[in-house]
Design a protein around this motif. Structure first.
Motif, mmCIF file in Angstrom:
data_model
loop_
_atom_site.group_PDB
_atom_site.id
_atom_site.type_symbol
_atom_site.label_atom_id
_atom_site.label_comp_id
_atom_site.label_asym_id
_atom_site.label_seq_id
_atom_site.Cartn_x
_atom_site.Cartn_y
_atom_site.Cartn_z
ATOM 1 N N ASP A 1 4.622 -7.243 4.925
ATOM 2 C CA ASP A 1 4.254 -5.841 4.708
ATOM 3 C C ASP A 1 5.397 -5.226 3.914
ATOM 4 O OD1 ASP A 1 4.172 -3.088 4.978
ATOM 5 O OD2 ASP A 1 3.628 -3.097 7.086
ATOM 6 N N ILE A 2 5.311 -5.352 2.581
ATOM 7 C CA ILE A 2 6.431 -4.919 1.741
ATOM 8 C C ILE A 2 5.929 -4.101 0.555
ATOM 9 C CG2 ILE A 2 7.844 -6.900 2.431
ATOM 10 C CD1 ILE A 2 7.225 -8.235 -0.194
ATOM 11 N N ASP A 3 6.846 -3.453 -0.155
ATOM 12 C CA ASP A 3 6.431 -2.602 -1.277
ATOM 13 C C ASP A 3 6.318 -3.426 -2.569
ATOM 14 O OD1 ASP A 3 9.096 -2.966 -2.050
ATOM 15 O OD2 ASP A 3 9.194 -0.961 -2.899
ATOM 16 N N ARG B 1 6.385 11.871 -0.196
ATOM 17 C CA ARG B 1 5.600 10.660 0.097
ATOM 18 C C ARG B 1 4.392 10.553 -0.841
ATOM 19 N NH1 ARG B 1 6.145 7.316 5.323
ATOM 20 N NH2 ARG B 1 8.400 7.265 5.169
ATOM 21 N N ALA C 1 0.858 -1.190 0.000
ATOM 22 C CA ALA C 1 0.000 0.000 0.000
ATOM 23 C C ALA C 1 0.885 1.228 0.000
ATOM 24 C CB ALA C 1 -0.862 0.018 1.260
ATOM 25 N N TYR D 1 15.252 -2.041 2.649
ATOM 26 C CA TYR D 1 14.317 -2.848 3.424
ATOM 27 C C TYR D 1 14.402 -4.267 2.874
ATOM 28 C CZ TYR D 1 11.867 1.482 4.805
ATOM 29 O OH TYR D 1 11.534 2.708 5.298
ATOM 30 N N GLY D 2 14.402 -5.276 3.751
ATOM 31 C CA GLY D 2 14.465 -6.649 3.247
ATOM 32 C C GLY D 2 13.798 -7.652 4.169
ATOM 33 N N THR D 3 13.386 -8.768 3.560
ATOM 34 C CA THR D 3 12.721 -9.856 4.290
ATOM 35 C C THR D 3 13.677 -11.029 4.342
ATOM 36 O OG1 THR D 3 10.674 -9.168 3.206
ATOM 37 C CG2 THR D 3 10.658 -11.307 4.294
ATOM 38 N N VAL E 1 13.686 1.758 -0.591
ATOM 39 C CA VAL E 1 12.447 2.544 -0.511
ATOM 40 C C VAL E 1 12.778 3.828 0.261
ATOM 41 C CG1 VAL E 1 9.994 2.499 0.140
ATOM 42 C CG2 VAL E 1 11.192 0.340 -0.233
ATOM 43 N N PHE E 2 12.391 4.978 -0.286
ATOM 44 C CA PHE E 2 12.685 6.286 0.351
ATOM 45 C C PHE E 2 14.175 6.415 0.721
ATOM 46 C CE2 PHE E 2 8.301 5.411 2.262
ATOM 47 C CZ PHE E 2 7.633 6.015 1.201
ATOM 48 N N SER F 1 10.766 -7.154 9.098
ATOM 49 C CA SER F 1 11.775 -6.843 8.080
ATOM 50 C C SER F 1 13.032 -6.245 8.706
ATOM 51 C CB SER F 1 11.215 -5.826 7.094
ATOM 52 O OG SER F 1 10.123 -6.342 6.397
ATOM 53 N N GLY G 1 9.361 -5.506 -3.723
ATOM 54 C CA GLY G 1 9.505 -6.756 -2.981
ATOM 55 C C GLY G 1 8.457 -7.771 -3.431
ATOM 56 N N TYR H 1 10.966 -3.583 13.344
ATOM 57 C CA TYR H 1 11.984 -3.881 12.330
ATOM 58 C C TYR H 1 13.232 -4.387 13.042
ATOM 59 C CZ TYR H 1 9.719 -1.241 8.495
ATOM 60 O OH TYR H 1 8.867 -0.806 7.506
ATOM 61 N N GLU I 1 13.770 -11.218 -0.381
ATOM 62 C CA GLU I 1 13.635 -10.062 -1.273
ATOM 63 C C GLU I 1 14.167 -8.856 -0.529
ATOM 64 O OE1 GLU I 1 11.670 -7.164 -0.754
ATOM 65 O OE2 GLU I 1 11.097 -7.906 1.218
HETATM 66 P P1 5GP Z 1 8.133 2.525 6.633
HETATM 67 O O1 5GP Z 1 9.496 3.137 6.609
HETATM 68 O O2 5GP Z 1 7.038 3.554 6.578
HETATM 69 O O3 5GP Z 1 7.973 1.570 7.794
HETATM 70 O O4 5GP Z 1 7.984 1.627 5.320
HETATM 71 C C1 5GP Z 1 8.160 2.196 4.063
HETATM 72 C C2 5GP Z 1 7.806 1.208 2.977
HETATM 73 O O5 5GP Z 1 8.732 0.113 2.974
HETATM 74 C C3 5GP Z 1 6.419 0.570 3.129
HETATM 75 O O6 5GP Z 1 5.772 0.617 1.868
HETATM 76 C C4 5GP Z 1 6.709 -0.850 3.502
HETATM 77 O O7 5GP Z 1 5.715 -1.749 3.030
HETATM 78 C C5 5GP Z 1 8.021 -1.094 2.804
HETATM 79 N N1 5GP Z 1 8.751 -2.207 3.415
HETATM 80 C C6 5GP Z 1 8.850 -2.506 4.736
HETATM 81 N N2 5GP Z 1 9.573 -3.625 4.929
HETATM 82 C C7 5GP Z 1 9.924 -4.056 3.687
HETATM 83 C C8 5GP Z 1 10.679 -5.192 3.207
HETATM 84 O O8 5GP Z 1 11.164 -6.038 3.952
HETATM 85 N N3 5GP Z 1 10.844 -5.277 1.858
HETATM 86 C C9 5GP Z 1 10.319 -4.359 0.982
HETATM 87 N N4 5GP Z 1 10.518 -4.570 -0.318
HETATM 88 N N5 5GP Z 1 9.606 -3.294 1.391
HETATM 89 C C10 5GP Z 1 9.410 -3.146 2.727
#
Ligand code: 5GP
Length: 208
Positions: A102-104, A149, A11, A82-84, A77-78, A38, A107, A54, A73
């Motif tokens: 919860d990923i973009d 954003r 989202a 970010y990784g799983t 982002v920004f 993540s 991912g 996190y 993955e």
């Molecule tokens: P925030 O910094 O607001 O917590 O997250 C920013 C964005 O990074 C969100 O869209 C979230 O879904 C994405 N995000 C969070 N964890 C991961 C991840 O492990 N992998 C990917 N690809 N995106 C992630």
């Protein structure tokens, strides 16, 4: 034992994804559910705990983990990584736990390639104006960050066609019911039910 299901929720920031996920986890469920934690290089926000929201690491550590193939993955982002991590997810799925990522969209694309049976859900805000209101309502970010954003949100939304399901989060309770319906839909598929109810079907088909 039936393996856990893997779900992805993506989202734009401000669509209410985190609130929906935490409400889902509190909702009554026939199976255990967990959200994957993540790893990120971004700084913790107030109230965020390491290992809970996190795993917060330095950029150098993240890059080392990329080289060690730790991630299922990962994406930038920004301006942050970010990784799983693969190990945690595989372990949970093999224990029959339904896992939510919860990923973009980046991912989501990577996971889809590795696990075609993943269920992907896109959560949209009811309007652009409401999205901006929600981002401003947080009161954490400057105008410049909000504009950034909003641009990121548009980029995230441009991938909505890649997802299996779409939930529009206008009324929260309706959106939560939609999410629960999608999860139950997956669990009720014949492929899963025949494993869960193998004894039942053996009994129903027995000749005695
Ligand atoms: P925030 O910094 O607001 O917590 O997250 C920013 C964005 O990074 C969100 O869209 C979230 O879904 C994405 N995000 C969070 N964890 C991961 C991840 O492990 N992998 C990917 N690809 N995106 C992630």
């Amino acid at each position: 034992m039936v393996k856990g299901n893997l779900f992805i929720l993506s989202a734009p920031s401000g669509a209410g994804k985190s609130s929906l996920i935490s409400a889902l986890l509190k909702h009554e469920s026939s199976r255990p559910m967990q959200v994957s934690v993540s790893t990120t290089t971004r700084n913790p926000r107030p109230g965020e705990e390491n290992g809970v929201h996190y795993h917060f690491v330095e950029k150098k550590t993240f890059e080392q983990q990329i080289a060690e193939n730790v991630f299922y993955e990962y994406a930038e982002v920004f301006g942050n990584y970010y990784g799983t991590s693969s190990a945690a997810i595989d372990e949970q799925l093999s224990q029959g736990i339904d896992v939510f990522l919860d990923i973009d969209w980046q991912g989501a694309q990577q996971v889809r390639m590795k696990k075609p049976d993943v269920t992907t859900i896109f959560i949209a805000p009811p309007s652009r104006k409401e999205l901006e209101n929600r981002l401003r309502g947080r009161g954490q970010d400057s105008d410049e960050v909000i504009a950034d954003r909003m641009a990121q949100a548009q980029s995230e939304c441009s991938h909505y066609q890649e997802f299996d399901y779409i939930i529009v989060n206008d009324d929260f309770d309706t959106a939560l019911t939609d999410l629960v319906t999608i999860v139950n839909n997956q669990r009720l598929k014949r492929s899963q039910q025949t494993t869960v109810y193998q004894d039942l079907f053996n009994d129903l088909l027995a000749n005695d």
